[in-house]
Design an enzyme around this catalytic site. Structure first.
Site, PDB file in Angstrom:
ATOM      1  N   ARG A  59     -10.074 148.732  29.958  1.00 50.87           N
ATOM      2  CA  ARG A  59      -8.718 149.158  29.572  1.00 50.87           C
ATOM      3  C   ARG A  59      -7.709 148.015  29.617  1.00 50.87           C
ATOM      4  O   ARG A  59      -6.595 148.165  29.094  1.00 50.87           O
ATOM      5  CB  ARG A  59      -8.300 150.381  30.380  1.00 50.87           C
ATOM      6  CG  ARG A  59      -9.101 151.623  29.932  1.00 50.87           C
ATOM      7  CD  ARG A  59      -8.667 152.867  30.642  1.00 50.87           C
ATOM      8  NE  ARG A  59      -8.808 152.778  32.067  1.00 50.87           N
ATOM      9  CZ  ARG A  59      -9.944 152.956  32.733  1.00 50.87           C
ATOM     10  NH1 ARG A  59     -11.047 153.283  32.091  1.00 50.87           N
ATOM     11  NH2 ARG A  59      -9.982 152.822  34.031  1.00 50.87           N
ATOM     12  N   GLU A  96     -16.943 150.346  47.311  1.00 47.84           N
ATOM     13  CA  GLU A  96     -17.103 151.184  48.505  1.00 47.84           C
ATOM     14  C   GLU A  96     -18.573 151.203  48.934  1.00 47.84           C
ATOM     15  O   GLU A  96     -18.900 151.072  50.102  1.00 47.84           O
ATOM     16  CB  GLU A  96     -16.604 152.598  48.201  1.00 47.84           C
ATOM     17  CG  GLU A  96     -16.320 153.397  49.438  1.00 47.84           C
ATOM     18  CD  GLU A  96     -15.764 154.773  49.102  1.00 47.84           C
ATOM     19  OE1 GLU A  96     -15.614 155.566  50.030  1.00 47.84           O
ATOM     20  OE2 GLU A  96     -15.521 155.057  47.909  1.00 47.84           O
TER      21      GLU A  96
HETATM   22  P1  AMP Z   1      -9.868 147.953  41.602  1.00 41.67           P
HETATM   23  O1  AMP Z   1     -10.818 146.804  41.374  1.00 41.67           O
HETATM   24  O2  AMP Z   1     -10.266 148.829  42.739  1.00 41.67           O
HETATM   25  O3  AMP Z   1      -8.425 147.501  41.697  1.00 41.67           O
HETATM   26  O4  AMP Z   1     -10.010 148.907  40.363  1.00 41.67           O
HETATM   27  C1  AMP Z   1      -9.408 148.581  39.195  1.00 41.67           C
HETATM   28  C2  AMP Z   1     -10.212 149.046  38.000  1.00 41.67           C
HETATM   29  O5  AMP Z   1     -10.648 150.392  38.104  1.00 41.67           O
HETATM   30  C3  AMP Z   1      -9.351 148.955  36.788  1.00 41.67           C
HETATM   31  O6  AMP Z   1     -10.089 148.403  35.722  1.00 41.67           O
HETATM   32  C4  AMP Z   1      -8.898 150.361  36.515  1.00 41.67           C
HETATM   33  O7  AMP Z   1      -8.873 150.598  35.145  1.00 41.67           O
HETATM   34  C5  AMP Z   1      -9.927 151.241  37.225  1.00 41.67           C
HETATM   35  N1  AMP Z   1      -9.321 152.303  38.062  1.00 41.67           N
HETATM   36  C6  AMP Z   1      -9.333 152.366  39.413  1.00 41.67           C
HETATM   37  N2  AMP Z   1      -8.745 153.482  39.858  1.00 41.67           N
HETATM   38  C7  AMP Z   1      -8.339 154.153  38.757  1.00 41.67           C
HETATM   39  C8  AMP Z   1      -7.648 155.401  38.555  1.00 41.67           C
HETATM   40  N3  AMP Z   1      -7.258 156.195  39.565  1.00 41.67           N
HETATM   41  N4  AMP Z   1      -7.396 155.763  37.284  1.00 41.67           N
HETATM   42  C9  AMP Z   1      -7.772 154.985  36.244  1.00 41.67           C
HETATM   43  N5  AMP Z   1      -8.433 153.830  36.379  1.00 41.67           N
HETATM   44  C10 AMP Z   1      -8.711 153.404  37.616  1.00 41.67           C
END
Ligand code: AMP
Length: 172
Positions: A59, A96
């Site tokens: 995205r 996780e």
């Molecule tokens: P992180 O590495 O944990 O910061 O996760 C980020 C990635 O996961 C991004 O590419 C986001 O598009 C996706 N992501 C994580 N949580 C969500 C959420 N609640 N809704 C949509 N996309 C999420």
């Protein structure tokens, strides 16, 4: 609530139980909100030199190129393993349960280039931090982070702030 905020849809238990998924597709489908979002992402960096916008699969590919055009920058995709066809660098990050990794083309960023890292949502910050390490290994300088949505109950953005300023259109 702004037009942009009102067009972010919450989908409970997607893609798995316990996740409240932030769906940006209604906002993307609204011409006015889409244009406003690109301008709002650009605003904090309008007076900065940005050579490349790095967008994370998948995205980060939706708004990243539009943001890059408005900043007069190029766009570089960071992708899941095995998707990029030429020589790559890879970085792993903790989930996780287990680990995941992301890749960048080895010639995508030149030493000294100033880089803005973009994605739709920042949660733990693990993906953005892995992208940061890829950019730094290529000699790029991360000058900022740009997200549509920051999940502020997670410490992700705080970890990134130690590297460069973080700008999110929404904190939820
Ligand atoms: P992180 O590495 O944990 O910061 O996760 C980020 C990635 O996961 C991004 O590419 C986001 O598009 C996706 N992501 C994580 N949580 C969500 C959420 N609640 N809704 C949509 N996309 C999420």
């Amino acid at each position: 609530m702004t037009r942009i905020e009102s067009l972010i849809r919450n989908i409970p238990d997607f893609p798995k139980p316990g996740i409240l998924f932030k769906d940006i597709t209604p906002m993307l489908g609204d011409a006015q909100a889409l244009a406003e979002a690109v301008e709002a992402l650009r605003a904090p960096y309008a007076d900065h030199r940005v050579d490349q916008v790095v967008g994370m699969e998948s995205r980060g590919f939706l708004m990243g190129p539009a943001l890059a055009i408005r900043l007069g920058a190029g766009f570089v995709p960071v992708r899941k393993p095995g998707k990029l066809p030429a020589a790559t660098l890879s970085e792993s990050y903790e989930l996780e349960y287990g680990t995941d990794s992301v890749e960048i083309h080895a010639d995508a960023i030149r030493p000294g280039q100033q880089v803005l890292i973009h994605d739709d949502v920042v949660a733990t910050g693990g993906t953005a931090m892995a992208a940061t390490r890829l950019v730094q290994r290529l000699g790029g300088v991360v000058v900022g982070y740009s997200f549509l949505i920051e999940l502020s109950f997670l410490p992700g953005a705080d970890t990134l702030r130690a590297v460069a300023p973080v700008h999110s259109l929404m904190r939820v």
